[in-house]
Design an enzyme around this catalytic site. Structure first.
Site, mmCIF file in Angstrom:
data_model
loop_
_atom_site.group_PDB
_atom_site.id
_atom_site.type_symbol
_atom_site.label_atom_id
_atom_site.label_comp_id
_atom_site.label_asym_id
_atom_site.label_seq_id
_atom_site.Cartn_x
_atom_site.Cartn_y
_atom_site.Cartn_z
ATOM 1 N N CYS A 238 22.538 7.411 57.812
ATOM 2 C CA CYS A 238 22.495 7.411 59.285
ATOM 3 C C CYS A 238 23.823 6.920 59.868
ATOM 4 C CB CYS A 238 21.312 6.585 59.767
ATOM 5 S SG CYS A 238 20.957 6.804 61.511
ATOM 6 N N HIS B 89 16.587 7.707 56.533
ATOM 7 C CA HIS B 89 16.615 6.358 55.958
ATOM 8 C C HIS B 89 15.766 6.230 54.694
ATOM 9 C CE1 HIS B 89 18.731 4.602 59.364
ATOM 10 N NE2 HIS B 89 18.005 5.386 60.134
ATOM 11 N N GLU C 153 15.906 4.003 52.698
ATOM 12 C CA GLU C 153 15.635 2.577 52.486
ATOM 13 C C GLU C 153 14.360 2.124 53.204
ATOM 14 O OE1 GLU C 153 17.890 3.867 54.471
ATOM 15 O OE2 GLU C 153 18.382 2.563 56.174
#
EC number: 4.3.3.6
Lengths: 293, 190
Positions: B78, B174, B176
């Site tokens: 991002c 994302h 994560e």
């Protein structure tokens, strides 16, 4: 494809972690904040220090003014609605703000109910003084929590009290036998499922920032070392002698919050900090943190 | 050597948790001396304007470019992708620093404001048949890729959201934030 899920609402707050969200009242201030490295700005007509000074009823800001700030910067823009004033929140959602702060800094519109934040696509951040308050706000749909502190004072003592209280209550839950969590939920006045989740996670299930009274780089680093994920700075920047320099320093201190050598460097020659107010000189009925429940 | 996660601002702890779950040692990179300790670097999601400015203030911009030229793998998620991109579609704001390492044109906030943030399942052939659940938050997209760049994933409408160029990896979403470690494993294999 699903838009505005709870994951994306919490997710934006996760992207703001380790950063500083600054109160701004004009597009020019918003640009100064962005240039200093703010991760987001809070658009409002008066900073809390002025709300405190001027008195009267404090409401959502003029959409025209918020729009001007949205157009001035590329970072996310937040704005405040009154506690329980869900129509102010609808208006803020309609003009495209990225986060709504249902804030005790404005005059509450409902003394029993907060806004049902599940009804919105835009995420909400809410203030809390302790774990029970935080969990009630999350139950209502808040995707981010901040300490209330005592806004507009330049005095960090209440933010410290609220952060310490919340983290101590979380640590206490982790020490309980699972059989004891039902009563813990009753005492916290929060749903059992959420209390059980906190006991397992050892933290809130959403991002938790500090707010209310942060005025120096050291204040920001103090709150970070206590365990918050980032900081809001309200009056502390644009009520100081050199806002651009102080804003930059608070951003840097939030990144290097454990590095005392860096903090010493960052804290040099910042000019006048905002003049603070001692909390015990404020009449009890003028304490903003008492609003909301 | 451990994997570095740029920790100036943003969701760096989330990346560390996934890496640690894979048994990988991590280092938070805030200063050049920490960069020197790592063999690869993740630039996490966050605010690209903030991270870009702090890269310059803490003297990390040129050392990262230098390490990249020596072959250090870098992954930008991002905000990290915006910093890696050589070009920004709407132009870079004056004085906005960036690494400019990867031959892609990124478009910031390509899907709109926060209310347009979304989740979807992506087909990513490089990760196998099982779709990858991706979370897009005020996300960028890739408008154009250079000849050396391989597209790894696109949305159904064709917009590019993940790409690889030699040792550089970029994702508009994302990984994560979801439990799926496959992109982290792909990065560790670069």
């Amino acid at each position: 494809m699903e838009t505005s899920t709870f994951t994306t609402k919490v997710g934006l707050a996760q992207m703001l972690k380790g950063g500083v969200i600054m109160d701004v009242v004009t597009p020019d201030q918003a640009k100064i904040a962005e240039e200093a490295g703010a991760v987001a700005v809070m658009a409002l007509e008066r900073v809390p220090a002025d709300i405190r000074k001027d008195g009267g009823v404090s409401r959502m800001s003029d959409p025209e003014m918020i729009q001007g700030i949205i157009e001035a910067v590329t970072i996310p823009v937040m704005a405040k609605s009154r506690i329980g004033h869900f129509v102010e929140a609808q208006i803020l959602e309609a003009i495209g703000v990225d986060y709504i702060d249902e804030s005790e800094v404005l005059t509450p519109a409902d003394e029993e109910n907060h806004t049902n934040k599940h009804n919105f696509k835009v995420p909400f951040v809410c203030g809390a003084r302790n774990l029970g308050e935080a969990l009630r706000r999350i139950t209502e749909g808040a995707a981010m929590i901040r300490t209330k502190g005592e806004a507009g004072t330049g005095n960090v003592v209440e933010a410290v009290r609220h952060a310490r209280t919340m983290f101590a209550e979380i640590r206490r839950l982790q020490t309980l036998d699972p059989d004891e969590l039902f009563v813990a939920a009753k005492n916290l006045q929060a749903p059992y499922e959420l209390v059980k989740q906190i006991a397992e996670l050892g933290r809130l299930p959403v991002v938790n920032f500090a707010a209310g009274g942060i005025a120096t780089p050291a204040d920001a680093a103090l709150m970070m070392q206590l365990g918050v994920d980032g900081v809001f700075v309200g009056s502390g920047i644009f009520k100081s002698g050199n806002p651009a320099k102080r804003a930059k320093a608070i951003v840097e201190a939030t990144t290097h919050f454990r590095d005392a050598k860096m903090l010493a460097e960052i804290s040099r020659n910042l000019g006048e900090a905002m003049v603070g107010i001692n909390i015990d000189t404020i009449p009890a009925n003028e304490l903003l943190a008492q609003r909301g429940w | 050597m451990p994997v570095g996660v740029l920790a100036l601002q943003g969701a760096f702890i989330e990346h560390e948790q996934i890496l640690q779950g894979l048994g990988v040692e991590t280092v938070q990179v805030r200063l050049p001396e920490q960069l020197a300790q790592v063999e690869r670097l993740i630039i996490p999601g966050g605010e690209s304007t903030t991270i870009g400015k702090l890269l310059v203030r803490f003297d990390l911009l040129e050392p990262i470019q230098q390490r990249a030229s020596e072959g250090m793998p870098i992954w930008g998620t991002c905000a990290g992708m915006i910093l890696l991109a050589k070009e920004i579609a709407e132009g870079r704001a004056e004085g906005q620093p960036a690494l400019g390492l990867m031959d892609i044109t990124a478009r910031r906030n390509a899907f709109g404001r926060q209310v347009n943030s979304f989740e979807t399942n992506l087909n990513v052939p490089a990760l196998g048949e099982e779709p990858f659940h991706a979370v897009f938050i005020r996300a960028p997209q890739i408008d154009n890729v250079g000849a050396e760049v391989e597209t790894l994933a696109s949305l159904e409408d064709g917009r590019i959201v993940a790409a690889r160029q030699a040792k550089l990896l970029a994702t508009a979403f994302h990984p994560e934030l979801t439990g799926d470690a496959r992109f982290h494993e792909l990065f560790l294999g670069l």
